[in-house]
Motif scaffolding. Structure first.
Motif, PDB file in Angstrom:
ATOM      1  N   ASP A  27      -5.238   3.586  -8.325  1.00 28.56           N
ATOM      2  CA  ASP A  27      -5.248   2.158  -8.650  1.00 28.56           C
ATOM      3  C   ASP A  27      -5.994   1.354  -7.588  1.00 28.56           C
ATOM      4  OD1 ASP A  27      -3.700   2.727 -10.881  1.00 28.56           O
ATOM      5  OD2 ASP A  27      -1.827   2.506  -9.770  1.00 28.56           O
ATOM      6  N   THR A  28      -5.818   1.740  -6.327  1.00 29.79           N
ATOM      7  CA  THR A  28      -6.549   1.060  -5.257  1.00 29.79           C
ATOM      8  C   THR A  28      -8.051   1.286  -5.399  1.00 29.79           C
ATOM      9  OG1 THR A  28      -4.658   1.361  -3.778  1.00 29.79           O
ATOM     10  CG2 THR A  28      -6.755   0.787  -2.769  1.00 29.79           C
ATOM     11  N   ARG A  29      -8.426   2.517  -5.720  1.00 32.02           N
ATOM     12  CA  ARG A  29      -9.843   2.843  -5.884  1.00 32.02           C
ATOM     13  C   ARG A  29     -10.457   2.055  -7.040  1.00 32.02           C
ATOM     14  NH1 ARG A  29     -13.435   4.388  -2.520  1.00 32.02           N
ATOM     15  NH2 ARG A  29     -14.439   2.571  -3.437  1.00 32.02           N
ATOM     16  N   LEU A  30      -9.666   1.826  -8.083  1.00 30.55           N
ATOM     17  CA  LEU A  30     -10.164   1.088  -9.238  1.00 30.55           C
ATOM     18  C   LEU A  30     -10.586  -0.323  -8.838  1.00 30.55           C
ATOM     19  CD1 LEU A  30     -10.535   0.522 -12.296  1.00 30.55           C
ATOM     20  CD2 LEU A  30      -8.082  -0.039 -12.363  1.00 30.55           C
ATOM     21  N   PHE A  31      -9.728  -1.023  -8.125  1.00 30.02           N
ATOM     22  CA  PHE A  31     -10.052  -2.404  -7.759  1.00 30.02           C
ATOM     23  C   PHE A  31     -11.044  -2.468  -6.601  1.00 30.02           C
ATOM     24  CE2 PHE A  31      -6.142  -2.979 -10.135  1.00 30.02           C
ATOM     25  CZ  PHE A  31      -6.446  -4.095 -10.900  1.00 30.02           C
ATOM     26  N   MET A  32     -11.122  -1.431  -5.797  1.00 32.50           N
ATOM     27  CA  MET A  32     -12.183  -1.372  -4.795  1.00 32.50           C
ATOM     28  C   MET A  32     -13.543  -1.266  -5.464  1.00 32.50           C
ATOM     29  SD  MET A  32     -10.552   1.052  -1.791  1.00 32.50           S
ATOM     30  CE  MET A  32     -12.120   1.097  -0.908  1.00 32.50           C
ATOM     31  N   ASP A  33     -13.624  -0.460  -6.515  1.00 36.18           N
ATOM     32  CA  ASP A  33     -14.885  -0.340  -7.251  1.00 36.18           C
ATOM     33  C   ASP A  33     -15.244  -1.651  -7.948  1.00 36.18           C
ATOM     34  OD1 ASP A  33     -15.035   2.275  -6.445  1.00 36.18           O
ATOM     35  OD2 ASP A  33     -14.123   3.083  -8.278  1.00 36.18           O
ATOM     36  N   THR A  75       0.824  -1.219   0.000  1.00 39.21           N
ATOM     37  CA  THR A  75       0.000   0.000   0.000  1.00 39.21           C
ATOM     38  C   THR A  75       0.850   1.258   0.000  1.00 39.21           C
ATOM     39  OG1 THR A  75      -0.159  -0.186   2.421  1.00 39.21           O
ATOM     40  CG2 THR A  75      -1.968  -1.107   1.116  1.00 39.21           C
ATOM     41  N   GLY A  76       2.067   1.169   0.548  1.00 36.23           N
ATOM     42  CA  GLY A  76       2.957   2.324   0.520  1.00 36.23           C
ATOM     43  C   GLY A  76       3.484   2.637  -0.872  1.00 36.23           C
ATOM     44  N   GLN A  77       3.457   1.664  -1.768  1.00 37.26           N
ATOM     45  CA  GLN A  77       3.941   1.852  -3.135  1.00 37.26           C
ATOM     46  C   GLN A  77       2.811   1.921  -4.163  1.00 37.26           C
ATOM     47  OE1 GLN A  77       7.161   2.335  -3.687  1.00 37.26           O
ATOM     48  NE2 GLN A  77       7.676   1.972  -1.540  1.00 37.26           N
ATOM     49  N   THR A  78       1.568   1.920  -3.702  1.00 37.40           N
ATOM     50  CA  THR A  78       0.415   1.867  -4.608  1.00 37.40           C
ATOM     51  C   THR A  78      -0.280   3.220  -4.665  1.00 37.40           C
ATOM     52  OG1 THR A  78       0.087  -0.454  -4.009  1.00 37.40           O
ATOM     53  CG2 THR A  78      -1.714   0.639  -5.136  1.00 37.40           C
ATOM     54  N   ARG A  79      -0.659   3.629  -5.853  1.00 38.50           N
ATOM     55  CA  ARG A  79      -1.409   4.867  -6.001  1.00 38.50           C
ATOM     56  C   ARG A  79      -2.853   4.684  -5.520  1.00 38.50           C
ATOM     57  NH1 ARG A  79      -1.519   7.264 -11.746  1.00 38.50           N
ATOM     58  NH2 ARG A  79      -2.441   5.221 -12.154  1.00 38.50           N
ATOM     59  N   ARG A  88       3.472   0.947 -13.887  1.00 36.19           N
ATOM     60  CA  ARG A  88       3.449   2.358 -14.273  1.00 36.19           C
ATOM     61  C   ARG A  88       4.757   3.040 -13.880  1.00 36.19           C
ATOM     62  NH1 ARG A  88       2.338   7.179 -11.731  1.00 36.19           N
ATOM     63  NH2 ARG A  88       1.456   8.829 -13.064  1.00 36.19           N
ATOM     64  N   ALA A  89       5.211   2.824 -12.640  1.00 33.74           N
ATOM     65  CA  ALA A  89       6.463   3.438 -12.189  1.00 33.74           C
ATOM     66  C   ALA A  89       7.650   2.952 -13.023  1.00 33.74           C
ATOM     67  CB  ALA A  89       6.690   3.127 -10.713  1.00 33.74           C
ATOM     68  N   ILE A 126      -3.096  -6.613  -4.122  1.00 30.92           N
ATOM     69  CA  ILE A 126      -2.073  -7.158  -5.022  1.00 30.92           C
ATOM     70  C   ILE A 126      -2.209  -6.638  -6.455  1.00 30.92           C
ATOM     71  CG2 ILE A 126      -1.208  -9.281  -6.070  1.00 30.92           C
ATOM     72  CD1 ILE A 126      -1.655 -10.686  -3.438  1.00 30.92           C
ATOM     73  N   PRO A 127      -3.387  -6.695  -7.100  1.00 28.95           N
ATOM     74  CA  PRO A 127      -3.450  -6.155  -8.473  1.00 28.95           C
ATOM     75  C   PRO A 127      -3.221  -4.655  -8.539  1.00 28.95           C
ATOM     76  CG  PRO A 127      -5.633  -6.775  -7.695  1.00 28.95           C
ATOM     77  CD  PRO A 127      -4.664  -7.313  -6.703  1.00 28.95           C
ATOM     78  N   ALA A 128      -3.682  -3.902  -7.533  1.00 28.70           N
ATOM     79  CA  ALA A 128      -3.422  -2.465  -7.520  1.00 28.70           C
ATOM     80  C   ALA A 128      -1.926  -2.193  -7.403  1.00 28.70           C
ATOM     81  CB  ALA A 128      -4.179  -1.814  -6.359  1.00 28.70           C
ATOM     82  N   PHE A 129      -1.242  -2.971  -6.572  1.00 29.02           N
ATOM     83  CA  PHE A 129       0.206  -2.825  -6.427  1.00 29.02           C
ATOM     84  C   PHE A 129       0.923  -3.174  -7.729  1.00 29.02           C
ATOM     85  CE2 PHE A 129       4.201  -5.128  -5.464  1.00 29.02           C
ATOM     86  CZ  PHE A 129       4.947  -4.072  -4.961  1.00 29.02           C
ATOM     87  N   MET A 130       0.458  -4.197  -8.436  1.00 29.53           N
ATOM     88  CA  MET A 130       1.110  -4.625  -9.671  1.00 29.53           C
ATOM     89  C   MET A 130       1.030  -3.541 -10.749  1.00 29.53           C
ATOM     90  SD  MET A 130       2.574  -7.615  -9.618  1.00 29.53           S
ATOM     91  CE  MET A 130       2.573  -8.074 -11.340  1.00 29.53           C
TER      92      MET A 130
END
Length: 282
Positions: A183-189, A176-180, A217-218, A208-212
């Protein structure tokens, strides 16, 4: 071509024979009648019974019964072996999904492509360097997992469920420290999750998918920045060759030594690895 076709034909025949032997072995194990077999481990109270009823009574009936000492907090030896084999089989995927390996290996491949050296450094070197850097970056997380989950589990202080929950928390904190947030909001939706109190409450299916995708992207952004100076060298060399009328000479043949020289003089590996590691610590 003839030898290649013979090799492929022989390989297919060998594969067909192997599948036939496996199928016959399975059918013999299932349909042949046998007596009840009981096995008791000398160091445990676990009892494993395999009962197969005779074909004369109920044909094609196979029954597997596994009993265990319910009062113990330790897994039986059979389940421990199964768990270890499962972890070993999915370990590469786990390493790719929940650690810094993805960003590192993608950036290193971008660097090799920008230099135009094709297979130098080879894939084995890039993957090995990525693994070493991954262990270096993830060392605090792995240490926390060992202290909070594995060590208490080995001492019998916590159960397997508690150890799993304690071991997942450091990984969630790192990811979560490396995830935007986007991206987290996308998979939450996608998962139908409206809100959560903290990121630790998010399930792994979201983290995990949000982190990937955040890591990819980075890595692509860093790869684009790495490409720019080498792209300028390619443009300058191509323009020079065209102005001299040497249009038949590939520009990459001339530009590659200059790109390697620039990379070495700028101490590129030190800058690249240093800045790449710092992206995870800052």
């Amino acid at each position: 071509m003839g030898s290649g076709k013979k090799f492929i034909k022989g390989f297919i025949q060998l594969l067909a024979m192997s599948l036939t032997v496996c199928i016959l072995t399975f059918l013999c194990a299932v349909f042949m009648p046998s007596k009840t077999v009981s096995a008791t481990s000398p160091d445990s109270d676990d009892v494993v019974q395999v009962n197969e009823i005779d074909d004369s009574t109920t044909p094609n009936n196979f029954e597997l019964n596994i009993t265990s000492n319910l009062g113990s907090t330790q897994l039986s030896s059979t389940l421990q072996i199964l768990l270890v084999l499962t972890v070993l089989s999915v370990a590469p995927s786990i390493l790719l999904m929940v650690t810094s390996f993805t960003r590192i290996v993608v950036v290193l491949h971008f660097t090799r492509s920008a230099l135009g050296t094709n297979t130098t450094p080879p894939n084995q070197v890039l993957v090995g360097l990525s693994l070493i850097l991954t262990f270096f970056i993830m060392n605090p997380t792995f240490t926390e997992i060992y202290q909070n989950a594995l060590q208490p589990l080995n001492n019998g202080e916590i159960t397997q469920e508690e150890a799993l929950e304690a071991g997942v928390q450091p990984l969630k904190e790192f990811m979560t420290g490396q995830t935007r947030r986007k991206d987290t909001r996308l998979f939450m939706d996608i998962a139908g999750i409206e809100t959560v109190e903290t990121y630790q409450d998010l399930p792994l299916t979201v983290v995990i998918p949000a982190f990937m995708i955040s890591e990819l992207r980075a890595a692509f952004i860093m790869g684009f920045v790495i490409y720019l100076p080498f792209l300028i060298i390619d443009m300058v060399v191509a323009s020079t060759l065209m102005s001299m009328g040497m249009m038949m000479l590939p520009p990459t043949t001339i530009s590659m030594p200059f790109k390697i020289l620039l990379f070495v003089m700028a101490d590129g590996w030190n800058l690249l690895i240093g800045e790449l590691v710092k992206t995870f610590t800052t």
